[in-house]
Design a protein around this motif. Sequence first.
Motif, PDB file in Angstrom:
ATOM      1  N   UNK A  83      17.265  17.443  53.264  1.00 36.13           N
ATOM      2  CA  UNK A  83      16.657  17.830  51.994  1.00 36.13           C
ATOM      3  C   UNK A  83      17.413  19.020  51.429  1.00 36.13           C
ATOM      4  N   UNK A  84      17.413  19.166  50.111  1.00 35.12           N
ATOM      5  CA  UNK A  84      18.012  20.335  49.488  1.00 35.12           C
ATOM      6  C   UNK A  84      19.528  20.386  49.642  1.00 35.12           C
ATOM      7  N   UNK A  85      20.087  21.569  49.378  1.00 32.62           N
ATOM      8  CA  UNK A  85      21.540  21.724  49.407  1.00 32.62           C
ATOM      9  C   UNK A  85      22.128  21.531  50.793  1.00 32.62           C
ATOM     10  N   UNK A  86      21.332  21.727  51.845  1.00 27.60           N
ATOM     11  CA  UNK A  86      21.841  21.609  53.207  1.00 27.60           C
ATOM     12  C   UNK A  86      21.822  20.178  53.741  1.00 27.60           C
ATOM     13  N   UNK A  87      20.982  19.302  53.176  1.00 27.95           N
ATOM     14  CA  UNK A  87      20.850  18.004  53.806  1.00 27.95           C
ATOM     15  C   UNK A  87      20.768  16.793  52.912  1.00 27.95           C
ATOM     16  N   UNK A  88      20.419  16.957  51.649  1.00 29.18           N
ATOM     17  CA  UNK A  88      20.215  15.791  50.781  1.00 29.18           C
ATOM     18  C   UNK A  88      21.544  15.101  50.466  1.00 29.18           C
ATOM     19  N   UNK A  89      21.533  13.789  50.263  1.00 32.23           N
ATOM     20  CA  UNK A  89      22.758  13.093  49.867  1.00 32.23           C
ATOM     21  C   UNK A  89      23.325  13.680  48.589  1.00 32.23           C
ATOM     22  N   UNK A  90      24.640  13.777  48.533  1.00 30.40           N
ATOM     23  CA  UNK A  90      25.294  14.329  47.344  1.00 30.40           C
ATOM     24  C   UNK A  90      25.179  13.360  46.181  1.00 30.40           C
ATOM     25  N   UNK A  91      25.114  13.912  44.985  1.00 27.99           N
ATOM     26  CA  UNK A  91      25.165  13.109  43.764  1.00 27.99           C
ATOM     27  C   UNK A  91      26.532  13.229  43.123  1.00 27.99           C
ATOM     28  N   UNK A  92      26.907  12.227  42.345  1.00 22.53           N
ATOM     29  CA  UNK A  92      28.216  12.205  41.700  1.00 22.53           C
ATOM     30  C   UNK A  92      28.072  12.171  40.177  1.00 22.53           C
ATOM     31  N   UNK A  93      27.153  12.966  39.672  1.00 21.46           N
ATOM     32  CA  UNK A  93      26.909  12.949  38.225  1.00 21.46           C
ATOM     33  C   UNK A  93      28.155  13.361  37.433  1.00 21.46           C
ATOM     34  N   UNK A  94      28.992  14.228  38.003  1.00 19.45           N
ATOM     35  CA  UNK A  94      30.181  14.711  37.295  1.00 19.45           C
ATOM     36  C   UNK A  94      31.426  13.897  37.606  1.00 19.45           C
ATOM     37  N   UNK A  95      31.289  12.805  38.346  1.00 22.20           N
ATOM     38  CA  UNK A  95      32.442  11.984  38.701  1.00 22.20           C
ATOM     39  C   UNK A  95      32.980  11.259  37.473  1.00 22.20           C
ATOM     40  N   UNK A  96      34.293  11.055  37.389  1.00 20.25           N
ATOM     41  CA  UNK A  96      34.847  10.266  36.277  1.00 20.25           C
ATOM     42  C   UNK A  96      34.410   8.808  36.312  1.00 20.25           C
ATOM     43  N   UNK A  97      33.835   8.361  37.449  1.00 24.10           N
ATOM     44  CA  UNK A  97      33.369   6.977  37.549  1.00 24.10           C
ATOM     45  C   UNK A  97      31.943   6.801  37.052  1.00 24.10           C
ATOM     46  N   UNK A  98      31.240   7.900  36.808  1.00 20.11           N
ATOM     47  CA  UNK A  98      29.838   7.841  36.417  1.00 20.11           C
ATOM     48  C   UNK A  98      29.703   7.913  34.903  1.00 20.11           C
ATOM     49  N   UNK A  99      29.009   6.950  34.318  1.00 19.39           N
ATOM     50  CA  UNK A  99      28.804   6.954  32.868  1.00 19.39           C
ATOM     51  C   UNK A  99      27.765   7.994  32.488  1.00 19.39           C
ATOM     52  N   UNK A 100      27.952   8.641  31.362  1.00 15.75           N
ATOM     53  CA  UNK A 100      27.051   9.703  30.923  1.00 15.75           C
ATOM     54  C   UNK A 100      25.650   9.146  30.680  1.00 15.75           C
ATOM     55  N   UNK A 101      24.608   9.886  31.098  1.00 12.39           N
ATOM     56  CA  UNK A 101      23.233   9.425  30.840  1.00 12.39           C
ATOM     57  C   UNK A 101      22.974   9.308  29.340  1.00 12.39           C
ATOM     58  N   UNK A 102      22.233   8.294  28.946  1.00 12.10           N
ATOM     59  CA  UNK A 102      21.896   8.108  27.545  1.00 12.10           C
ATOM     60  C   UNK A 102      20.637   8.902  27.197  1.00 12.10           C
ATOM     61  N   UNK A 103      20.644   9.627  26.087  1.00  9.58           N
ATOM     62  CA  UNK A 103      19.465  10.412  25.701  1.00  9.58           C
ATOM     63  C   UNK A 103      18.227   9.537  25.592  1.00  9.58           C
ATOM     64  N   UNK A 104      17.114  10.039  26.120  1.00  5.47           N
ATOM     65  CA  UNK A 104      15.844   9.349  26.001  1.00  5.47           C
ATOM     66  C   UNK A 104      15.617   8.250  27.012  1.00  5.47           C
ATOM     67  N   UNK A 105      16.593   8.012  27.895  1.00  6.42           N
ATOM     68  CA  UNK A 105      16.438   6.975  28.911  1.00  6.42           C
ATOM     69  C   UNK A 105      16.078   7.649  30.222  1.00  6.42           C
ATOM     70  N   UNK A 106      14.847   7.442  30.698  1.00  2.39           N
ATOM     71  CA  UNK A 106      14.356   8.159  31.867  1.00  2.39           C
ATOM     72  C   UNK A 106      15.217   7.987  33.097  1.00  2.39           C
ATOM     73  N   UNK A 107      15.679   6.748  33.364  1.00  2.00           N
ATOM     74  CA  UNK A 107      16.480   6.503  34.556  1.00  2.00           C
ATOM     75  C   UNK A 107      17.817   7.228  34.490  1.00  2.00           C
ATOM     76  N   UNK A 108      18.236   7.626  33.280  1.00  2.00           N
ATOM     77  CA  UNK A 108      19.495   8.340  33.143  1.00  2.00           C
ATOM     78  C   UNK A 108      19.520   9.665  33.868  1.00  2.00           C
ATOM     79  N   UNK A 109      18.325  10.225  34.152  1.00  2.00           N
ATOM     80  CA  UNK A 109      18.277  11.491  34.876  1.00  2.00           C
ATOM     81  C   UNK A 109      18.796  11.348  36.295  1.00  2.00           C
ATOM     82  N   UNK A 110      18.792  10.129  36.834  1.00  2.00           N
ATOM     83  CA  UNK A 110      19.214   9.911  38.211  1.00  2.00           C
ATOM     84  C   UNK A 110      20.624   9.340  38.322  1.00  2.00           C
ATOM     85  N   UNK A 111      21.334   9.178  37.196  1.00  2.00           N
ATOM     86  CA  UNK A 111      22.679   8.621  37.244  1.00  2.00           C
ATOM     87  C   UNK A 111      23.568   9.520  38.100  1.00  2.00           C
ATOM     88  N   UNK A 112      24.280   8.921  39.029  1.00  2.00           N
ATOM     89  CA  UNK A 112      25.117   9.647  39.973  1.00  2.00           C
ATOM     90  C   UNK A 112      24.470   9.849  41.326  1.00  2.00           C
TER      91      UNK A 112
END
Length: 520
Positions: free
Chosen positions: A378-407
């Motif tokens: 959990x947290x910074x010490x244990x949770x799986x890393x996210x790749x929101x800033x990766x060049x492979x990840x498409x930018x979240x679309x405004x107003x789309x709830x699932x977009x908060x979890x992209x990456x």
Amino acid sequence: MVGAGPVGLALALALARHDVPSVLLESGDGEIVARPARTCVLRPDTAALAQRLAGAAELPGTHWRVWRTIRRRQCVHQEDFAPGSAPFHLHQHTLTGALVAAVRRSELVDFVPGRRLTELEQHAHGVRARTAGGLGVTWSGSYLVGCDGARSTVRKLLGVRFPGRTSVERRAVAALRTPLPWPDEALVHREPPGGEEVCARSLPGGVWRLDWQLPPRGDLITPQDLLGRVDATLAAWSDGAEPAYELLDTGVHTAHQRLARHWRSGRVFLAGDAARLLGALGTQSVDEGLRDVDNLAWKLAVAWHGTGAGAVSGESSEDTALELLLDSYEEERRGASVARLRALDQAVPLVHGGSGLRALLPGGRGPLTLLTDGHVGRGALGAPAGYADSPLTSAPLPGLGAGEAVGEVAADVPVTPPGGERQPLRQRLGRGLLVVLVAPGSAVWESRHWMNAGVMPALAAAVRGLPLRAELLVAEAYPGADPHTVLLVRPDGHLAAALPGVDPGGLHTCAAALSGATVP
């Protein structure tokens, strides 16, 4: 691959799931030595990965029901795990043995023990490696991955530096069989009566792994010292009664913090302990190494099969797209390790008696909370890393709830392929992209009728036209997603894009980004 530990074995099997043949070189004899005191804790997603790769029977281990933090004689924190969210604890030789058995069953993996790497040469179209052992042999391949541990020969032949800190945390370790009062649980006991801080983690068959915190540098721990720790700890937990136990194995484990300067050099990659060392405060090196495997395997598969999307609107060549895709391995996984090691740098002094660092940690998390974070993932010490800033990840679309979890790692929701049976999303990972349509109420219709209903014909046609192999699935619901949202999930389980409905052009663009192509 070089190195037949859990990471090298897992990578060979992951590539085989993508129909990529490989040679796995190992300097040892390939025999597995059982060391009960060497164990690993896998988070739910990496445990599912290990099970997929091992195949056959269920891996023997323990899914903890509870994590406790005890101080003196009082439980100050308890974490109860819901089904599917518990850490999975198993012997490392058990994991290695299951992966070796799967490798020997695979027709796409050539496992060659007794071969020590001595030379490495790259050229425009591949890699040549020379090994000693018997007669010297030269091996050729498209790419090479060093999974050969902290003293990696591959890393040394590349001339890649491995800076960091030595002896960050040291623990005395014992594996024993004894009837403790917390079956299928794990705990850390700080300031126990008459003893030292100790962590106890359950394993199958009434076996426990006990870890005692030691000074980072100090005297050698003798067998008598370890037996004294075992006796004192078990006596404290049984109110002074004489403990009964069977000692299975002992050792001393030292955690180091090191990070290779580069994880890719041309056609050669580093993974697992060859790329980074951690392990303090419950962080798990095998778990991180399996994440490296999951990230790298599908990218090498794209390169092997030559299915990169190439140019989008003439903006980049296919070769450049593949280079960007392969570069993303280091960007994503090394970046995740930098964040993990930075969090450890901040947390270790606080947990082990320092002060004044609380303001540096998110939310002012205290020592006991940080210990829990590392052990339960959990947290910074244990949770799986996210790749929101990766060049492979498409930018979240405004107003789309699932977009908060992209990456982030995709939720393990039940999914159904057209004409198939419902199963957890994680069971479909590891072969290609997953395109998931969120369709509430779909469960009331037989899946064999879906292909001719509603948006399914258009979506199925769009999936068939994607630049990478993809599978269409339907989910009743997904956290934060509106009805008719279309989710794109990478083969390693990370959510790559969320689209508000069936948009063939948008879906194609997002999938093209996963092949490294430059997209608008």
